[in-house]
Design a protein around this motif. Sequence first.
Motif, PDB file in Angstrom:
ATOM      1  N   TYR A  30     -39.280  48.290 -23.253  1.00 53.46           N
ATOM      2  CA  TYR A  30     -37.938  47.724 -23.400  1.00 53.46           C
ATOM      3  C   TYR A  30     -37.508  47.052 -22.089  1.00 53.46           C
ATOM      4  O   TYR A  30     -37.251  45.860 -22.045  1.00 53.46           O
ATOM      5  N   TYR A  31     -37.496  47.828 -20.997  1.00 54.84           N
ATOM      6  CA  TYR A  31     -37.092  47.249 -19.709  1.00 54.84           C
ATOM      7  C   TYR A  31     -38.096  46.183 -19.277  1.00 54.84           C
ATOM      8  O   TYR A  31     -37.714  45.167 -18.696  1.00 54.84           O
ATOM      9  N   ALA A  32     -39.368  46.387 -19.574  1.00 50.33           N
ATOM     10  CA  ALA A  32     -40.402  45.428 -19.173  1.00 50.33           C
ATOM     11  C   ALA A  32     -40.744  44.472 -20.318  1.00 50.33           C
ATOM     12  O   ALA A  32     -41.879  44.016 -20.429  1.00 50.33           O
ATOM     13  N   HIS A  75     -22.460  40.250 -10.939  1.00 44.05           N
ATOM     14  CA  HIS A  75     -23.738  39.624 -11.287  1.00 44.05           C
ATOM     15  C   HIS A  75     -23.545  38.432 -12.219  1.00 44.05           C
ATOM     16  O   HIS A  75     -24.494  37.709 -12.501  1.00 44.05           O
ATOM     17  N   TYR A  79     -26.579  38.488 -19.369  1.00 43.98           N
ATOM     18  CA  TYR A  79     -26.728  39.909 -19.063  1.00 43.98           C
ATOM     19  C   TYR A  79     -27.758  40.607 -19.935  1.00 43.98           C
ATOM     20  O   TYR A  79     -27.680  40.559 -21.154  1.00 43.98           O
ATOM     21  N   PHE A  80     -28.723  41.237 -19.304  1.00 49.40           N
ATOM     22  CA  PHE A  80     -29.543  42.227 -19.996  1.00 49.40           C
ATOM     23  C   PHE A  80     -29.481  43.548 -19.220  1.00 49.40           C
ATOM     24  O   PHE A  80     -29.218  44.589 -19.788  1.00 49.40           O
ATOM     25  N   ALA A  81     -29.713  43.480 -17.917  1.00 51.02           N
ATOM     26  CA  ALA A  81     -29.557  44.643 -17.043  1.00 51.02           C
ATOM     27  C   ALA A  81     -29.096  44.070 -15.701  1.00 51.02           C
ATOM     28  O   ALA A  81     -29.426  42.933 -15.367  1.00 51.02           O
ATOM     29  N   THR A  82     -28.349  44.851 -14.948  1.00 56.19           N
ATOM     30  CA  THR A  82     -27.738  44.326 -13.717  1.00 56.19           C
ATOM     31  C   THR A  82     -28.796  43.977 -12.672  1.00 56.19           C
ATOM     32  O   THR A  82     -29.571  44.843 -12.265  1.00 56.19           O
ATOM     33  N   PRO A  83     -28.841  42.722 -12.220  1.00 52.79           N
ATOM     34  CA  PRO A  83     -29.813  42.372 -11.169  1.00 52.79           C
ATOM     35  C   PRO A  83     -29.362  42.929  -9.817  1.00 52.79           C
ATOM     36  O   PRO A  83     -28.167  43.141  -9.599  1.00 52.79           O
TER      37      PRO A  83
END
Lengths: 385, 385
Positions: free
Chosen positions: B229-231, B33, B250-254
């Motif tokens: 957090y995720y949103a 990613h 990177y924050f979370a894997t797309p």
Amino acid sequence: MSAQAPHNTLLIPGPIEFDDAVLQSMSHYAESHVAPGFVKVFGETLTLVRKLFQSTNPAAQPFIISGSGTLGWDLVSANLIERGENALVLNTGYFGDSFGQCLETYGANVTHLKAPIGDRSSIEEVEQALKEKPYKLITLTHVDTSTGVLSDVKGVAQLVRRVSPDTLVIVDGVCSVGSEEIAFDEWDLDAVVTASQKAIGCPPGLSIVMTSGRAIQAAQSRKTPPGAYYASIANWLPIMQNYENNKPSYFATPPTQLVHALHTTLRQITADVPGRFAAHTEVSDKVKAAAAELGLKQLASRPECQAHGMTAMYLPEGLSPPDVLPGLLKRGVIFAAGLHKEIATKYIRFGHMGVSVTDPKRGDVDKALAALKEALAEAKQAKGL
Amino acid sequence: MSAQAPHNTLLIPGPIEFDDAVLQSMSHYAESHVAPGFVKVFGETLTLVRKLFQSTNPAAQPFIISGSGTLGWDLVSANLIERGENALVLNTGYFGDSFGQCLETYGANVTHLKAPIGDRSSIEEVEQALKEKPYKLITLTHVDTSTGVLSDVKGVAQLVRRVSPDTLVIVDGVCSVGSEEIAFDEWDLDAVVTASQKAIGCPPGLSIVMTSGRAIQAAQSRKTPPGAYYASIANWLPIMQNYENNKPSYFATPPTQLVHALHTTLRQITADVPGRFAAHTEVSDKVKAAAAELGLKQLASRPECQAHGMTAMYLPEGLSPPDVLPGLLKRGVIFAAGLHKEIATKYIRFGHMGVSVTDPKRGDVDKALAALKEALAEAKQAKGL
């Protein structure tokens, strides 16, 4: 021969290489999320998640939700703990920090028990911490992708049941599920949060969470409503139960194509779960021995805290990832740079999971070890080391 | 000839049929990613989202996140409004109810302005409601998938700017983006929430949200931290900006494979955005005329509140969806049953979006209309009607 276009071999700690059958099943034609064919596949996939976790307790409940692994932290933080309650984070790297932030977002009062880089806290240290306050939940990162440190999930779970039996045991298994042993029922865990794209061997895009009856009970007996809508256990629970009972159900549209891919890889994995863990251990031992032979020291200091699906290695003094990664790429191999903030420029990460491990005919790991040796020699020479 | 396995034609209001090129680009081999190739594709895809919304204002910001369309509601509710602030929901069906629940989860004080089934509130009624309280935001469902009612987004946005200029205008465009005209900058909207699997023509699994500079400003000037957090906009904003500037982040894997699919379909769509809307209008007119000829009354009562990407039709008295849908399936066509709780057993839904509309060589719509005529006749005969 592979049906996939020629490409460099992806050996980072996720995403990982896919089996052809997984990719093929993902390019499924358009399907209604409530059509009988898809309902059956989704239901079976949920049941396969139980098998993956070696779980037979009907009170346990798997969730498969469109999202990244990170979404699982929200599922835990918005449902299993309430504002002002205490959470203990066993912190072995980057992902402990972030899980803590997620818990705080939903109002938890977070204490980090931080291990030195490359190590994990001892059972005695965890016991000490648990005695200081009543904790609603404790989290541990099974394998911290930033350091390759393996936590003692079984040992910590046993400790918790002994000294603080009502504390929920929450495992971040994003980088462990599929490569490290997890016996969900036997170890008496309460939630394991994972994602599709690491040792599970599926493209990214699915948040997978396994929960215990105790966790579901905690979510259902909250004094306050859940802290999130999309990440609400109350919203998803009936959906998951209906699909597994072969009944169509709707809260939000599931990613039908990714579910097909997950179904395929989980059927492969669950054909022999113990064999899969043994294969990962064997290859990991080989990688770690080869690294040692090259004079590379692991971040994970002691053998018992070294992951089996990845190896994080310090580079020789004077080299940083940009000196070595291009040499690997030239040889058709992709490793990852460091991620832990304090030492990111000093190490590289090699992911050895999934088909690259279980299908030795691919030769991925041998190719990687040969490339690593050459790329290192080349980099040292270039730097006059 | 299609590269896809033979299958019944999916003509529900999403997911919809895919172009072969979209499915093919999704079965992309494993990719990091943060690798240059993927970073470029993700960055381009974000820029294509701007084009899809006919937006050139650099202050506007697109988000593409692993998740279903529902996740976009959380993005709005956890970032653009704070606990105790007022939200006005223009409710035209099932999805207005649910968006309201999501807003309430994050502490908003929600007022529903509920239109009768099949209708929308008038501009005068909305103006009246806006004058009763100061509203932080107003939401409208551009096309409610449960009823096929089209909202007057442009008219409501103009009204808001006139009578309550600081109120954020939030559009649920899950069932409209790609089939109904949206001029994001010109209409001065603040957020449009959508998903990949409807008129955008991509498999499900991507939450797509377009935000204005005013919305980002509201998120950044909150008095309290974001509710998720995720949103969290704060967590994703730098990631989106970096990718669009061709920098890995990177924050979370797309979901890399789905992003490839979205890239492909958006390139197709943005080659002629006005032409796409015209094609959907033309086919919609044809479907609605054919339905009228069969004596089927639409749920959406007046032509100006009828969607162009779907048609919800009441069945003749005495028939319910299970009397008609199997006859359609026998003829290779899949429609959806009713969804609106109060009248679900009385109507069916026909989704006409994406390649089924823009590629007339497929013959999807003609096949569906012929099948509908036959299946109806068969069902009436069976019931002696």
